[in-house]
Design a protein around this motif. Structure first.
Motif, PDB file in Angstrom:
ATOM      1  N   ARG A 113      88.806 -51.476 -66.036  1.00 16.31           N
ATOM      2  CA  ARG A 113      89.459 -50.134 -66.533  1.00 16.31           C
ATOM      3  C   ARG A 113      90.430 -49.955 -67.547  1.00 16.31           C
ATOM      4  O   ARG A 113      90.716 -48.811 -68.115  1.00 16.31           O
TER       5      ARG A 113
ATOM      6  N   LYS B 264      80.013 -39.741 -63.970  1.00 18.96           N
ATOM      7  CA  LYS B 264      81.281 -40.556 -64.169  1.00 18.96           C
ATOM      8  C   LYS B 264      80.914 -42.244 -63.958  1.00 18.96           C
ATOM      9  O   LYS B 264      80.128 -42.468 -63.184  1.00 18.96           O
ATOM     10  N   ASP B 265      81.573 -42.753 -64.921  1.00 16.16           N
ATOM     11  CA  ASP B 265      81.595 -43.999 -64.858  1.00 16.16           C
ATOM     12  C   ASP B 265      80.449 -44.733 -65.007  1.00 16.16           C
ATOM     13  O   ASP B 265      80.047 -45.831 -64.679  1.00 16.16           O
TER      14      ASP B 265
ATOM     15  N   THR C  85      89.644 -41.870 -59.873  1.00 11.96           N
ATOM     16  CA  THR C  85      89.929 -42.685 -61.036  1.00 11.96           C
ATOM     17  C   THR C  85      91.071 -42.432 -61.885  1.00 11.96           C
ATOM     18  O   THR C  85      91.927 -43.377 -62.780  1.00 11.96           O
TER      19      THR C  85
END
Lengths: 289, 211
Positions: free
Chosen positions: A236, B151-152, A200
């Motif tokens: 994002r 995460k996420d 990421t």
């Protein structure tokens, strides 16, 4: 004009607004979409990162079905399009490989159909003139940065329908809709695509560079033709703003959403509520929606 | 930074065979590369790589197999093909990266980027299972494999609420046929690896297909 339609997995999940507006736009422009029956995933990056034969066989099963339909394939997703075009390209003059692929998929794949991206069909085959004639609500005052990413126009030996460094198809479509386009540096830079889950940090950096460039060029929004580009630039964007302590608030549209809007379709039917950066405020401020 | 020392005299014929095999599988002439560095200048991810794309090409030419296959570069490459597009020698660098990744996996090299490899595995398992990608299942199995549990989560929850992630996979009628594709590919690969171990020649039909 009739095509074998390959939606691809993203258009059934993260990009349902792309699927819906693809159908809307094609219906308006008289492009008939016959969905490939029981299509399977093209394998995307993960297949060609793992096994070459697998990366050809998965799209070939779909292409063989399109051959039975006797229709060229249209794929809205840049990655699906690229994998299909790659399979066609590699097997074109290679009977041995085509035979091997046919054996693996358990069906004869002859290589008789073409694969096109939806952007190519609408920008080149239909063309901006026909598109312009259908506009009911011009997108006046909206400044967009047309973003192609990597897989629509690269590598040129495989794609070859628009310039690999400075493509213009999407700009021509947007101009036909009455929108303004900006000249900018990052239209074919990569967003990191499938690294979004595993690395990421890299996607945040690449996405930051793209958003930064679009903002610097004076764009109100970005317009794209790929579910991964949209997911990264839109989904994002919050992370990028937090990581880089900056503010963009740049909505990221699919080009078919803006086409539908200009064709006079109801804004609430275009999936704007499913965006992370809600574009409705921008559209209200421009009195477009 | 201290300069890395690579032992070229120890490479020998195995190195030449490696270079030839990469070229044959990728269907491109790896010896055309003259190290101009255009690939690396344009690569959006080169900043994060241990070897620049240009250096990977040189490692291949020199037959330094271990260095190439243990690099982070081959995994970090996002396959955007900026390198291939801009190469003045028409070397298909992005395809070389594909070939090296496939080779590293086939020959059991440790993955420098474990999470990226885990992602590809999770993705393909979903496709092999039902014929189509299944984002939620894929993400969950990726998380189990990498222990990246937290995460996420915020983006994941947003996408679930927006209906972008489906709770159930789409299973196609031809799921068994797709499963069969995976099995046949694996069987062919197994035979090719065995042939290679025994020193029998492996036909690479990829060669003429690229132009």
């Amino acid at each position: 004009m009739k095509y074998a339609y390959y939606p691809g997995c993203s258009l059934h999940s993260t990009a349902t607004e792309y699927e819906e507006t693809t159908r809307t736009v094609c219906a308006t422009l008289g492009v008939e979409l016959a969905e490939i029956p029981d299509w399977n995933c093209c394998g995307a990056t993960s297949a060609h990162a793992t096994n070459h034969l697998l990366s050809l066989a998965l799209p070939a099963r779909d292409l063989a079905k399109a051959e039975q339909m006797g229709l060229d394939v249209v794929a809205p997703c840049a990655a699906c399009y690229n994998r299909m075009a790659q399979t066609i390209h590699e097997t074109k003059d290679n009977e041995v490989l085509r035979h091997k692929v046919s054996q693996v998929i358990g069906a004869e794949y002859q290589g008789t159909v073409k694969a096109k991206s939806l952007l190519e069909v609408l920008a080149a085959d239909i063309g901006p003139k026909v598109v312009e004639a259908k506009v009911q609500k011009p997108l006046k005052g909206l400044k967009v940065a047309a973003y192609y990413g990597c897989l629509l126009v690269r590598p040129p030996a495989v794609t070859g329908w628009d310039d690999a460094e400075n493509p213009q198809s999407m700009e021509r479509l947007m101009t036909a809709l009455g929108a303004e386009t900006v000249d900018w540096s990052h239209k074919t830079e990569c967003c990191g695509a499938s690294l979004t889950i595993s690395r990421t940090d890299i996607v945040a950096k690449l996405t930051h560079d793209i958003l930064d460039a679009a903002k610097a060029a004076g764009a109100d929004a970005i317009v794209c033709a790929c579910p991964m580009c949209q997911a990264n630039l839109d989904g994002r964007q919050g992370l990028v703003e937090k990581t880089y302590k900056t503010q963009y608030h740049l909505p990221v549209f699919y080009f078919t959403q803006l086409m539908s809007l200009a064709f006079g379709k109801e804004p609430y039917k275009l999936g704007f509520a499913r965006h992370s950066i809600d574009p409705r405020e921008l559209l209200h401020s421009k009195e477009i929606a | 930074m201290e300069m890395e020392v690579l032992n070229l005299t120890a490479v020998g014929p195995a190195g030449a065979a490696f270079a030839a095999q990469v070229g044959a599988e990728a269907g491109t002439d790896v010896f055309s590369c003259y190290q101009c560095g255009k690939c690396s200048a344009g690569c959006p991810i080169s900043y994060a790589m241990d070897y620049q794309p240009r250096q990977i090409m040189r490692l291949v030419q020199l037959g330094l197999k271990d260095e190439a296959l243990k690099s982070s570069t081959i995994w970090l490459c996002a396959s955007c093909a900026t390198c291939t597009t801009r190469c003045p020698r028409e070397v298909e660098i992005a395809t070389v990266m594909d070939t090296l990744r496939a080779m590293a996996r086939r020959e059991g090299y440790p993955y420098k980027e474990r999470n990226i490899a885990a992602f590809h595995r999770a993705f393909l398992n979903a496709v092999a299972g039902g014929g189509r990608a299944y984002e939620l299942g894929m993400i969950l199995s990726y998380k189990m494999a990498t222990f990246e549990l937290i995460k996420d989560i915020d983006l994941g929850l947003t996408w679930l609420r927006q209906g972008k992630l489906k709770f159930f996979p789409e299973r196609i009628h031809g799921a068994a046929a797709v499963r069969d594709i995976f099995d046949k590919v694996r069987e062919i690969e197994r035979k090719e690896v065995a042939a290679q171990r025994e020193g029998r020649p492996v036909a690479h039909e990829g060669t003429e297909g690229h132009s």
